[in-house]
Scaffold this motif. Structure first.
Motif, mmCIF file in Angstrom:
data_model
loop_
_atom_site.group_PDB
_atom_site.id
_atom_site.type_symbol
_atom_site.label_atom_id
_atom_site.label_comp_id
_atom_site.label_asym_id
_atom_site.label_seq_id
_atom_site.Cartn_x
_atom_site.Cartn_y
_atom_site.Cartn_z
ATOM 1 N N CYS A 56 0.858 -1.190 0.000
ATOM 2 C CA CYS A 56 0.000 0.000 0.000
ATOM 3 C C CYS A 56 0.886 1.230 0.000
ATOM 4 C CB CYS A 56 -0.920 0.004 1.218
ATOM 5 S SG CYS A 56 -1.983 1.483 1.297
ATOM 6 N N LEU A 57 0.820 1.984 -1.087
ATOM 7 C CA LEU A 57 1.593 3.216 -1.217
ATOM 8 C C LEU A 57 0.708 4.382 -0.796
ATOM 9 C CD1 LEU A 57 2.673 1.074 -3.397
ATOM 10 C CD2 LEU A 57 3.870 3.030 -4.372
ATOM 11 N N LEU A 58 1.026 4.984 0.324
ATOM 12 C CA LEU A 58 0.295 6.143 0.832
ATOM 13 C C LEU A 58 1.054 7.389 0.391
ATOM 14 C CD1 LEU A 58 -0.205 4.408 4.199
ATOM 15 C CD2 LEU A 58 -2.130 5.329 2.940
ATOM 16 N N VAL A 59 0.445 8.139 -0.523
ATOM 17 C CA VAL A 59 1.118 9.297 -1.116
ATOM 18 C C VAL A 59 0.651 10.547 -0.392
ATOM 19 C CG1 VAL A 59 1.666 10.512 -3.239
ATOM 20 C CG2 VAL A 59 1.110 8.063 -3.318
ATOM 21 N N ASP A 60 1.520 11.072 0.460
ATOM 22 C CA ASP A 60 1.185 12.282 1.212
ATOM 23 C C ASP A 60 1.343 13.489 0.295
ATOM 24 O OD1 ASP A 60 0.771 14.215 3.204
ATOM 25 O OD2 ASP A 60 2.928 14.338 3.560
ATOM 26 N N ASP A 61 0.262 14.210 0.077
ATOM 27 C CA ASP A 61 0.242 15.311 -0.890
ATOM 28 C C ASP A 61 0.410 16.658 -0.186
ATOM 29 O OD1 ASP A 61 0.135 16.248 -3.498
ATOM 30 O OD2 ASP A 61 -2.041 16.446 -3.492
ATOM 31 N N GLY A 62 1.486 16.765 0.597
ATOM 32 C CA GLY A 62 1.781 18.045 1.257
ATOM 33 C C GLY A 62 0.956 18.296 2.499
ATOM 34 N N SER A 63 0.643 17.246 3.272
ATOM 35 C CA SER A 63 -0.174 17.411 4.479
ATOM 36 C C SER A 63 0.551 18.268 5.516
ATOM 37 C CB SER A 63 -0.494 16.048 5.094
ATOM 38 O OG SER A 63 -1.296 15.281 4.224
ATOM 39 N N THR A 64 -0.254 18.927 6.358
ATOM 40 C CA THR A 64 0.306 19.823 7.392
ATOM 41 C C THR A 64 -0.247 19.516 8.777
ATOM 42 O OG1 THR A 64 -1.446 21.436 6.929
ATOM 43 C CG2 THR A 64 0.633 21.702 5.730
ATOM 44 N N ASP A 65 -0.919 18.355 8.919
ATOM 45 C CA ASP A 65 -1.595 18.060 10.192
ATOM 46 C C ASP A 65 -0.939 16.915 10.961
ATOM 47 O OD1 ASP A 65 -2.244 15.963 8.548
ATOM 48 O OD2 ASP A 65 -4.359 15.884 9.162
ATOM 49 N N TRP A 70 3.382 10.611 10.887
ATOM 50 C CA TRP A 70 2.721 9.352 11.236
ATOM 51 C C TRP A 70 2.936 8.307 10.158
ATOM 52 C CZ3 TRP A 70 -1.296 6.347 9.255
ATOM 53 C CH2 TRP A 70 -1.761 5.356 10.121
ATOM 54 N N LEU A 71 2.880 8.696 8.889
ATOM 55 C CA LEU A 71 3.106 7.741 7.810
ATOM 56 C C LEU A 71 4.488 7.117 7.890
ATOM 57 C CD1 LEU A 71 1.529 9.539 4.693
ATOM 58 C CD2 LEU A 71 0.544 7.687 6.045
ATOM 59 N N ASP A 72 5.476 7.897 8.336
ATOM 60 C CA ASP A 72 6.844 7.384 8.409
ATOM 61 C C ASP A 72 7.023 6.336 9.501
ATOM 62 O OD1 ASP A 72 7.799 8.832 6.261
ATOM 63 O OD2 ASP A 72 8.376 10.562 7.485
ATOM 64 N N ARG A 79 3.962 1.694 2.438
ATOM 65 C CA ARG A 79 5.083 2.535 2.004
ATOM 66 C C ARG A 79 4.606 3.976 1.941
ATOM 67 N NH1 ARG A 79 6.546 0.334 -3.717
ATOM 68 N NH2 ARG A 79 7.954 2.132 -3.677
ATOM 69 N N ALA A 80 5.374 4.883 2.491
ATOM 70 C CA ALA A 80 5.016 6.309 2.474
ATOM 71 C C ALA A 80 5.809 7.023 1.391
ATOM 72 C CB ALA A 80 5.290 6.935 3.830
ATOM 73 N N LEU A 81 5.087 7.774 0.564
ATOM 74 C CA LEU A 81 5.714 8.648 -0.440
ATOM 75 C C LEU A 81 5.287 10.078 -0.120
ATOM 76 C CD1 LEU A 81 4.901 6.608 -3.694
ATOM 77 C CD2 LEU A 81 6.970 6.493 -2.290
ATOM 78 N N HIS A 82 6.213 11.012 -0.225
ATOM 79 C CA HIS A 82 5.921 12.383 0.188
ATOM 80 C C HIS A 82 6.061 13.345 -0.981
ATOM 81 C CE1 HIS A 82 5.682 11.202 4.356
ATOM 82 N NE2 HIS A 82 6.902 10.655 4.301
ATOM 83 N N GLN A 83 5.014 14.136 -1.208
ATOM 84 C CA GLN A 83 5.084 15.283 -2.115
ATOM 85 C C GLN A 83 5.436 16.503 -1.265
ATOM 86 O OE1 GLN A 83 4.640 13.925 -5.168
ATOM 87 N NE2 GLN A 83 2.480 14.030 -5.709
ATOM 88 N N ALA A 91 -1.956 13.928 -9.583
ATOM 89 C CA ALA A 91 -0.505 13.804 -9.487
ATOM 90 C C ALA A 91 -0.105 12.789 -8.434
ATOM 91 C CB ALA A 91 0.111 15.168 -9.172
ATOM 92 N N ALA A 92 -0.816 12.752 -7.317
ATOM 93 C CA ALA A 92 -0.493 11.797 -6.260
ATOM 94 C C ALA A 92 -0.709 10.362 -6.740
ATOM 95 C CB ALA A 92 -1.333 12.087 -5.019
ATOM 96 N N ASN A 93 -1.822 10.103 -7.410
ATOM 97 C CA ASN A 93 -2.061 8.762 -7.947
ATOM 98 C C ASN A 93 -1.036 8.393 -9.006
ATOM 99 O OD1 ASN A 93 -4.570 7.192 -7.028
ATOM 100 N ND2 ASN A 93 -5.356 9.279 -7.176
ATOM 101 N N ASN A 94 -0.692 9.331 -9.862
ATOM 102 C CA ASN A 94 0.284 9.053 -10.919
ATOM 103 C C ASN A 94 1.641 8.689 -10.327
ATOM 104 O OD1 ASN A 94 -1.638 9.535 -12.870
ATOM 105 N ND2 ASN A 94 -0.927 11.602 -13.336
ATOM 106 N N ARG A 95 2.053 9.399 -9.286
ATOM 107 C CA ARG A 95 3.336 9.067 -8.677
ATOM 108 C C ARG A 95 3.287 7.680 -8.050
ATOM 109 N NH1 ARG A 95 6.735 11.786 -3.670
ATOM 110 N NH2 ARG A 95 8.482 10.313 -3.849
ATOM 111 N N GLY A 96 2.193 7.395 -7.345
ATOM 112 C CA GLY A 96 2.056 6.069 -6.758
ATOM 113 C C GLY A 96 2.102 4.973 -7.801
ATOM 114 N N ALA A 97 1.441 5.189 -8.948
ATOM 115 C CA ALA A 97 1.435 4.184 -10.014
ATOM 116 C C ALA A 97 2.827 3.978 -10.582
ATOM 117 C CB ALA A 97 0.464 4.611 -11.113
#
Length: 364
Positions: A56-65, A70-72, A79-83, A91-97
């Motif tokens: 499961c690729l969780l793509v964090d799209d610039g969260s601030t909360d 927590w994802l790390d 797997r955590a991916l960070h924008q 864009a987040a889905n495309n990066r995950g793919a």
């Protein structure tokens, strides 16, 4: 043999065998709303079939909360991916793919409520080689009402979720489009089609992708044996002018397919049994629309295309006013004068004409 509208979905044993030899990549974009992501991560493993290899690729799209930190803390198969900044849903889905390792992608929102049994029927639907995209049935997590049984176009040329239970409510059926809140697609096919179009602003990308796949001769289907609950708009937010801009972009790109689908919807309305009792003009129209309404042909009659085209043009006029600030000269609307958006849509007449921009009619 496959009847129109239904797609055979295979048997449980073949799906079980396939599970043992595949890797499923789940792509989940997240932007703030950590409470949704926590619940999603907690529920996901138990909702998946035993023996399935997944990530499961969780793509964090610039969260601030606090989402990023927590994802790390999550361990594989998460797997955590960070924008570094918010680039949007597409864009987040495309990066995950791009970074996924699996042959099949499951695109899932973080505001889904998952329970066991949702995945195998969808995998069965994707086993047919002519099927490119599989969606499922979704119920509102708030009140349990049906929120999605596919995406369609109505007689007024409006694209939206189908919220009436299909009959029979089992099996797999062809769909105009399905929502990306929960869908399956082969990774190679998703990337070859260009992924989601990042010009859209957090909406419309799922319909656009479905229509691109259909333009390649591929099938989009809705799996009625798979269901999830969804906090509708929980991660996306309320409707706004952004949604209108997305719709306008979609309509500009897919004028032909949308008009054709709206014409089929109009034909179904015109061929309802009551129309045969509404007089000779309505009866003649109903007979003309009946083959299309019964699914005997995909080609709607000219009268249905006329009305669908008019409805489509009405949407364009509305966007000119709403998004471009273009207004027509002030015209009084006295009793007996009909606006374009009512008059032509309400008439059922083989001789009705449509007008591209505005009609102003004086009636006795």
């Amino acid at each position: 043999m496959r009847r129109r509208g239904r797609v055979a979905s295979g048997d449980g044993r073949s799906v079980t065998r396939a599970l043992r030899s595949m890797l499923l990549s789940i792509i989940t974009p997240v932007f703030n709303r950590l409470e949704f992501t926590r619940a999603f991560v907690a529920a996901l493993p138990a909702s998946l079939p035993a023996g399935l290899e997944w990530e499961c690729l969780l793509v964090d799209d610039g969260s601030t909360d606090g989402t990023r930190g927590w994802l790390d803390t999550l361990a594989p198969p998460f797997r955590a991916l960070h924008q570094e900044r918010n680039l949007g849903f597409a864009a987040a889905n495309n990066r995950g793919a791009r970074e996924a390792r699996g042959e099949i992608l499951a695109l899932l929102n973080n505001d889904l409520v998952l329970a066991a049994g949702w995945l195998p029927p969808m995998l069965a639907g994707l086993r047919r080689r002519d099927v490119a995209l599989v969606g499922n049935v979704q119920f509102s997590a708030a009140d349990g009402t049906l929120d999605h049984a596919g995406i369609g176009v109505d007689a007024a040329a409006k694209v939206g979720h189908l919220r009436r239970p299909p009959r029979p409510a089992r099996g797999t059926r062809e769909a105009f489009a399905v929502t990306a809140a929960c869908c399956l697609v082969r990774r190679a096919e998703f990337l070859d089609a260009g992924g989601f179009d990042e010009a859209f602003e957090n909406g419309g990308v799922d319909v656009d992708l479905a229509l691109r796949l259909r333009a390649r001769g591929r099938l989009v289907v809705i799996c009625l044996d798979s269901a999830v609950r969804h906090h509708v708009r929980g991660s996306r937010g309320a409707a706004s002018l952004r949604d209108e801009r997305n719709s306008r972009r979609l309509y500009q790109r897919w004028r032909g397919p949308i008009i054709a689908e709206a014409a089929r919807a109009w034909a179904r309305e015109a061929a309802r049994p009551a129309r045969f009792r509404d007089g000779p003009v309505a009866r003649r129209t109903a007979w003309a629309c009946l083959p299309c309404a019964l699914g005997l042909t995909r080609e709607p009659p000219p009268v249905a295309r006329q009305h669908a085209t008019h409805a489509f043009n009405g949407e364009e006029v509305r966007w000119k006013k709403l998004l471009d600030g273009q207004t027509d000269p002030e015209v009084p609307h006295a009793p007996g004068q009909y606006r374009y958006d009512r008059f032509f849509l309400d008439l059922i007449n083989l001789d009705t004409a449509w007008i591209r921009d505005r009609a102003f009619l004086e009636l006795p």
